[in-house]
Write a protein that holds these residues in place. Structure first.
Motif, PDB file in Angstrom:
ATOM      1  N   ALA A 275      93.378 135.685  80.022  1.00  0.00           N
ATOM      2  CA  ALA A 275      94.868 134.629  80.344  1.00  0.00           C
ATOM      3  C   ALA A 275      95.379 135.993  81.162  1.00  0.00           C
ATOM      4  O   ALA A 275      95.959 135.110  82.453  1.00  0.00           O
ATOM      5  CB  ALA A 275      95.474 134.209  79.117  1.00  0.00           C
ATOM      6  N   ALA A 276      96.780 136.944  81.058  1.00  0.00           N
ATOM      7  CA  ALA A 276      96.938 137.904  81.392  1.00  0.00           C
ATOM      8  C   ALA A 276      96.278 138.701  82.866  1.00  0.00           C
ATOM      9  O   ALA A 276      97.619 138.345  83.796  1.00  0.00           O
ATOM     10  CB  ALA A 276      97.177 139.371  80.258  1.00  0.00           C
ATOM     11  N   GLY A 277      95.379 138.912  82.441  1.00  0.00           N
ATOM     12  CA  GLY A 277      95.161 138.918  84.471  1.00  0.00           C
ATOM     13  C   GLY A 277      95.162 137.939  85.068  1.00  0.00           C
ATOM     14  O   GLY A 277      95.112 138.502  86.824  1.00  0.00           O
ATOM     15  N   THR A 278      94.523 137.204  84.773  1.00  0.00           N
ATOM     16  CA  THR A 278      94.364 136.025  85.553  1.00  0.00           C
ATOM     17  C   THR A 278      95.476 135.806  85.962  1.00  0.00           C
ATOM     18  O   THR A 278      96.151 135.333  87.454  1.00  0.00           O
ATOM     19  CB  THR A 278      94.283 134.771  84.786  1.00  0.00           C
ATOM     20  N   GLY A 279      97.253 135.776  85.052  1.00  0.00           N
ATOM     21  CA  GLY A 279      98.552 135.202  85.789  1.00  0.00           C
ATOM     22  C   GLY A 279      98.642 136.809  86.934  1.00  0.00           C
ATOM     23  O   GLY A 279      99.302 136.262  87.605  1.00  0.00           O
ATOM     24  N   ALA A 280      98.996 137.941  86.485  1.00  0.00           N
ATOM     25  CA  ALA A 280      98.717 139.033  87.587  1.00  0.00           C
ATOM     26  C   ALA A 280      97.988 138.574  89.148  1.00  0.00           C
ATOM     27  O   ALA A 280      98.345 139.384  89.398  1.00  0.00           O
ATOM     28  CB  ALA A 280      98.261 140.162  86.815  1.00  0.00           C
ATOM     29  N   HIS A 281      96.479 138.493  88.752  1.00  0.00           N
ATOM     30  CA  HIS A 281      96.092 137.416  89.990  1.00  0.00           C
ATOM     31  C   HIS A 281      96.008 137.212  91.112  1.00  0.00           C
ATOM     32  O   HIS A 281      97.087 137.063  92.049  1.00  0.00           O
ATOM     33  CB  HIS A 281      94.235 137.582  89.611  1.00  0.00           C
ATOM     34  N   ASN A 282      97.365 136.171  89.768  1.00  0.00           N
ATOM     35  CA  ASN A 282      97.487 134.703  90.902  1.00  0.00           C
ATOM     36  C   ASN A 282      98.600 135.208  91.950  1.00  0.00           C
ATOM     37  O   ASN A 282      99.267 135.187  92.988  1.00  0.00           O
ATOM     38  CB  ASN A 282      98.187 133.939  89.521  1.00  0.00           C
TER      39      ASN A 282
ATOM     40  N   PHE B 125      85.815 132.982  81.703  1.00  0.00           N
ATOM     41  CA  PHE B 125      85.971 132.886  82.783  1.00  0.00           C
ATOM     42  C   PHE B 125      85.685 132.318  84.265  1.00  0.00           C
ATOM     43  O   PHE B 125      86.061 132.040  85.235  1.00  0.00           O
ATOM     44  CB  PHE B 125      84.148 133.732  82.937  1.00  0.00           C
ATOM     45  N   VAL B 126      84.738 130.958  83.584  1.00  0.00           N
ATOM     46  CA  VAL B 126      85.101 129.469  84.287  1.00  0.00           C
ATOM     47  C   VAL B 126      86.724 129.100  84.149  1.00  0.00           C
ATOM     48  O   VAL B 126      87.277 128.564  85.764  1.00  0.00           O
ATOM     49  CB  VAL B 126      84.368 128.841  83.966  1.00  0.00           C
ATOM     50  N   THR B 127      86.995 129.350  83.830  1.00  0.00           N
ATOM     51  CA  THR B 127      88.892 129.097  83.213  1.00  0.00           C
ATOM     52  C   THR B 127      89.535 129.808  84.697  1.00  0.00           C
ATOM     53  O   THR B 127      90.081 129.725  85.502  1.00  0.00           O
ATOM     54  CB  THR B 127      89.537 128.818  82.028  1.00  0.00           C
ATOM     55  N   MET B 128      89.168 131.521  85.111  1.00  0.00           N
ATOM     56  CA  MET B 128      89.626 132.455  85.244  1.00  0.00           C
ATOM     57  C   MET B 128      89.565 131.873  87.090  1.00  0.00           C
ATOM     58  O   MET B 128      90.493 131.712  87.950  1.00  0.00           O
ATOM     59  CB  MET B 128      89.710 133.520  85.463  1.00  0.00           C
ATOM     60  N   LEU B 129      88.355 131.427  87.150  1.00  0.00           N
ATOM     61  CA  LEU B 129      87.506 131.142  88.647  1.00  0.00           C
ATOM     62  C   LEU B 129      87.649 130.174  89.220  1.00  0.00           C
ATOM     63  O   LEU B 129      88.816 130.165  90.381  1.00  0.00           O
ATOM     64  CB  LEU B 129      86.136 131.713  88.446  1.00  0.00           C
ATOM     65  N   ILE B 130      87.857 128.936  88.354  1.00  0.00           N
ATOM     66  CA  ILE B 130      88.548 127.544  88.718  1.00  0.00           C
ATOM     67  C   ILE B 130      90.630 127.817  89.073  1.00  0.00           C
ATOM     68  O   ILE B 130      90.640 127.559  90.278  1.00  0.00           O
ATOM     69  CB  ILE B 130      88.428 126.824  87.709  1.00  0.00           C
ATOM     70  N   TYR B 131      90.714 128.383  88.308  1.00  0.00           N
ATOM     71  CA  TYR B 131      92.562 128.914  88.575  1.00  0.00           C
ATOM     72  C   TYR B 131      92.387 130.156  90.056  1.00  0.00           C
ATOM     73  O   TYR B 131      93.922 129.451  91.113  1.00  0.00           O
ATOM     74  CB  TYR B 131      93.078 129.553  87.344  1.00  0.00           C
TER      75      TYR B 131
ATOM     76  N   ILE C 132      96.936 120.164  92.141  1.00  0.00           N
ATOM     77  CA  ILE C 132      97.415 119.490  91.034  1.00  0.00           C
ATOM     78  C   ILE C 132      96.266 119.045  89.992  1.00  0.00           C
ATOM     79  O   ILE C 132      96.251 119.719  88.510  1.00  0.00           O
ATOM     80  CB  ILE C 132      98.725 118.671  90.549  1.00  0.00           C
ATOM     81  N   ALA C 133      95.333 117.954  90.423  1.00  0.00           N
ATOM     82  CA  ALA C 133      94.225 117.840  89.561  1.00  0.00           C
ATOM     83  C   ALA C 133      93.567 118.997  89.109  1.00  0.00           C
ATOM     84  O   ALA C 133      92.970 119.142  88.124  1.00  0.00           O
ATOM     85  CB  ALA C 133      93.849 116.936  89.653  1.00  0.00           C
ATOM     86  N   ILE C 134      93.244 119.414  90.247  1.00  0.00           N
ATOM     87  CA  ILE C 134      92.263 120.964  90.314  1.00  0.00           C
ATOM     88  C   ILE C 134      92.805 122.122  89.002  1.00  0.00           C
ATOM     89  O   ILE C 134      92.407 122.185  87.576  1.00  0.00           O
ATOM     90  CB  ILE C 134      92.000 121.444  91.635  1.00  0.00           C
ATOM     91  N   GLY C 135      94.187 122.252  89.338  1.00  0.00           N
ATOM     92  CA  GLY C 135      94.808 123.325  88.247  1.00  0.00           C
ATOM     93  C   GLY C 135      94.991 122.739  86.980  1.00  0.00           C
ATOM     94  O   GLY C 135      95.249 123.852  85.997  1.00  0.00           O
ATOM     95  N   SER C 136      95.107 121.272  86.978  1.00  0.00           N
ATOM     96  CA  SER C 136      95.113 120.966  85.135  1.00  0.00           C
ATOM     97  C   SER C 136      93.477 121.046  84.478  1.00  0.00           C
ATOM     98  O   SER C 136      93.937 120.887  83.465  1.00  0.00           O
ATOM     99  CB  SER C 136      94.747 119.363  85.323  1.00  0.00           C
ATOM    100  N   ILE C 137      92.894 121.896  85.594  1.00  0.00           N
ATOM    101  CA  ILE C 137      91.292 122.072  85.149  1.00  0.00           C
ATOM    102  C   ILE C 137      91.263 123.139  83.940  1.00  0.00           C
ATOM    103  O   ILE C 137      91.070 123.275  82.794  1.00  0.00           O
ATOM    104  CB  ILE C 137      89.916 121.824  86.216  1.00  0.00           C
ATOM    105  N   PRO C 138      91.880 124.049  84.939  1.00  0.00           N
ATOM    106  CA  PRO C 138      91.561 125.388  83.910  1.00  0.00           C
ATOM    107  C   PRO C 138      92.854 125.428  82.706  1.00  0.00           C
ATOM    108  O   PRO C 138      92.963 126.605  81.562  1.00  0.00           O
ATOM    109  CB  PRO C 138      91.601 126.994  84.880  1.00  0.00           C
TER     110      PRO C 138
ATOM    111  N   LEU D 226      92.878 143.615  83.777  1.00  0.00           N
ATOM    112  CA  LEU D 226      92.923 143.034  82.106  1.00  0.00           C
ATOM    113  C   LEU D 226      91.500 141.447  82.504  1.00  0.00           C
ATOM    114  O   LEU D 226      90.964 141.766  80.822  1.00  0.00           O
ATOM    115  CB  LEU D 226      93.957 142.592  82.180  1.00  0.00           C
ATOM    116  N   ILE D 227      91.345 140.922  83.448  1.00  0.00           N
ATOM    117  CA  ILE D 227      90.377 139.566  82.971  1.00  0.00           C
ATOM    118  C   ILE D 227      88.920 140.818  83.155  1.00  0.00           C
ATOM    119  O   ILE D 227      88.584 140.236  82.207  1.00  0.00           O
ATOM    120  CB  ILE D 227      90.456 139.594  84.762  1.00  0.00           C
TER     121      ILE D 227
END
Length: 302
Positions: free
Chosen positions: A65-72, A129-135, A150-156, A108-109
């Motif tokens: 989760a930390a890596g996903t936030g950082a990569h975003n 992994f799927v959560t990170m990928l969609i995000y 907004i709908a897509i982002g609500s999935i991860p 991190l990811i």
């Protein structure tokens, strides 16, 4: 490098650098992900909570989760620099180099992914992994294309309790787990819409196509917010009906949802920034309160 940049580097302490790398992980969102995963794990575990597996799940989830936030932040560093609310982020403000940010986030990811696969189970690793990928691969670029982001982002955003359930059980086929997903998904849409309404000018300046951009009167924002908050009620009842949670959760969950609904209706009747801010705070309060209701119900029952 010019003299100004050199002076900035000289003045920065080790603590400053550590703080910037920590902020790069979006700590508030990361902790929300971890807590939501914990809720899924506890409910998925039933009466037998494996503390060893739980600790490993917490560590692995935090890392990915930390890596996903950082990569975003790495992906949106230039756009973040165009908005007041994000211009001081470490990458946008160039306090961390883009290459370092990329290496840090990817480390991190993949550390989190392999940790979950090896120390928890492959299903939990796959969900994360799927959560990170969609995000990162769907939601982040879609923000510049269509308000459907907004709908897509609500999935991860809604998948962490699924990951927790998967960590506890090794499967993702049980209906209770998807009801938790439903609460998270339905909560997240009005939460993001309230923020987007407050920051619509800022988002527009960076080219983000959030719903309020093409909804000057706020009718669509109100409709989708009310629809999703109303949807929380049957999902809450569903958790009780399936005996995943008891009467304590049902009563408190309904009360908290009513509070969230009241502020959503208030915004719908008068779509000012002040009312949008109140709806945002109501959404911020709702999720931790409903998770507290889950914990109270779970541990008092047992």
């Amino acid at each position: 490098m010019n003299s100004t940049e050199e002076n900035i580097l000289i003045k920065r302490t080790f603590t400053d650098v550590i703080t910037d790398y920590y902020q790069l992980t979006k700590p508030g969102i990361t902790m929300s992900v971890v807590v939501s995963m914990l809720v899924g794990f506890i409910l998925g575990s039933g009466a037998n909570i494996n503390l060893s597996v739980l600790i490993h799940a917490l560590i692995g989830t935090y890392l990915i989760a930390a890596g996903t936030g950082a990569h975003n932040q790495f992906m949106e560093r230039k756009l973040d620099g165009l908005m007041k609310r994000t211009s001081k982020r470490p990458l946008a403000d160039r306090r961390i180099g883009s290459k370092n940010g990329m290496i840090y986030s990817l480390t991190l990811i993949f550390s989190g992914l392999f940790y979950l696969i090896l120390m928890v189970n492959p299903v939990a690793g796959t969900v994360s992994f799927v959560t990170m990928l969609i995000y990162l691969a769907a939601y982040t670029p879609m923000k510049q294309v269509s308000s459907i982001n907004i709908a897509i982002g609500s999935i991860p955003g809604a998948l962490p309790p699924v990951g927790g359930w998967a960590a506890a059980t090794g499967n993702i086929a049980e209906p209770g787990m998807w009801l938790l997903f439903g609460i998270m998904f339905l909560w997240q849409v009005p939460h993001v819409l309230s923020i987007a309404w407050l920051c619509k000018d800022d988002y527009s300046s960076a080219g983000f196509k959030m719903l309020p951009k093409n909804d000057d009167q706020g009718y669509k924002t109100t409709f989708w917010s009310l629809l999703c908050v109303m949807g929380i009620f049957p999902v809450t009842f569903g958790l009780y009906q399936l005996e995943i949670s008891g009467m304590i959760f049902l009563v408190l969950g309904i009360i908290f949802a009513l509070g969230f609904l009241a502020y959503t209706i208030k915004f719908g009747l008068d779509r000012t920034k002040a009312n949008a801010k109140q709806m945002m705070f109501a959404s911020i309060a709702y999720l931790p309160l409903v998770w507290v209701a889950v914990f109270l119900d779970r541990f008092i029952s047992f």
